[in-house]
Scaffold this motif. Structure first.
Motif, PDB file in Angstrom:
ATOM      1  N   GLU A  67       0.843  -1.179   0.000  1.00  0.00           N
ATOM      2  CA  GLU A  67       0.000   0.000   0.000  1.00  0.00           C
ATOM      3  C   GLU A  67       0.885   1.237   0.000  1.00  0.00           C
ATOM      4  N   ILE A  68       0.606   2.116  -0.901  1.00  0.00           N
ATOM      5  CA  ILE A  68       1.382   3.344  -0.996  1.00  0.00           C
ATOM      6  C   ILE A  68       0.518   4.482  -0.459  1.00  0.00           C
ATOM      7  N   ASN A  69       0.975   5.088   0.598  1.00  0.00           N
ATOM      8  CA  ASN A  69       0.271   6.235   1.177  1.00  0.00           C
ATOM      9  C   ASN A  69       0.915   7.499   0.644  1.00  0.00           C
ATOM     10  N   GLU A  70       0.225   8.151  -0.245  1.00  0.00           N
ATOM     11  CA  GLU A  70       0.757   9.378  -0.820  1.00  0.00           C
ATOM     12  C   GLU A  70       0.188  10.571  -0.077  1.00  0.00           C
ATOM     13  N   GLU A  71       1.036  11.540   0.179  1.00  0.00           N
ATOM     14  CA  GLU A  71       0.580  12.761   0.826  1.00  0.00           C
ATOM     15  C   GLU A  71      -0.115  13.634  -0.199  1.00  0.00           C
ATOM     16  N   ILE A  72      -1.205  14.239   0.227  1.00  0.00           N
ATOM     17  CA  ILE A  72      -1.959  15.124  -0.658  1.00  0.00           C
ATOM     18  C   ILE A  72      -1.657  16.561  -0.259  1.00  0.00           C
ATOM     19  N   ASP A  73      -1.197  17.341  -1.217  1.00  0.00           N
ATOM     20  CA  ASP A  73      -0.894  18.743  -0.960  1.00  0.00           C
ATOM     21  C   ASP A  73      -2.101  19.580  -1.382  1.00  0.00           C
TER      22      ASP A  73
END
Length: 127
Positions: A67-73
């Protein structure tokens, strides 16, 4: 004049034979290139078949999920707009009763026995 005709005929014949030899060499190199491309395709196909056979032999426990948790800007600091006691994980203790997946069927009472009006071997759920 006679010598010029003979020399020109010899030159034309030589050029013709040389051109046929060049065409033959070109066809041989083209055939070699096609064979090399075909061999590469066969090797790739064999590798893909072996990989798919290995995938068929995998068990469910051997598969790893990443699972890739990408930060949302958002372009601004959301912390400034939230209350001081805000907890994003509050209310996470949900149970099965919180989710109603299927509606429960209500038993309908018609006030009389329907079996008397149906055939003897009637099954509403048979196909």
């Amino acid at each position: 004049m006679k010598h010029i005709k003979i020399v020109s005929a010899v030159i034309i014949l030589a050029v013709t034979f040389i051109s046929f030899k060049g065409v033959h060499k070109h066809k041989e190199t083209e055939k070699a290139e096609i064979t090399a491309i075909f061999d590469d395709c066969i090797i790739d196909l064999e590798a893909q078949l072996e990989a798919s056979l290995k995938m068929d032999q995998l068990g469910a426990s051997e598969i790893q999920v990443v699972e890739i948790n990408e930060e949302i800007d958002l372009g601004f600091d959301a912390f400034e707009y939230l209350p001081l006691d805000f907890n994003a994980y509050a209310g996470n203790n949900l149970t099965e009763q919180d989710f109603e997946i299927f509606e429960k069927e209500e038993i309908v009472d018609l006030g009389f026995d329907t079996a008397a009006y149906l055939p003897t071997e009637f099954n509403a759920y048979s196909l």
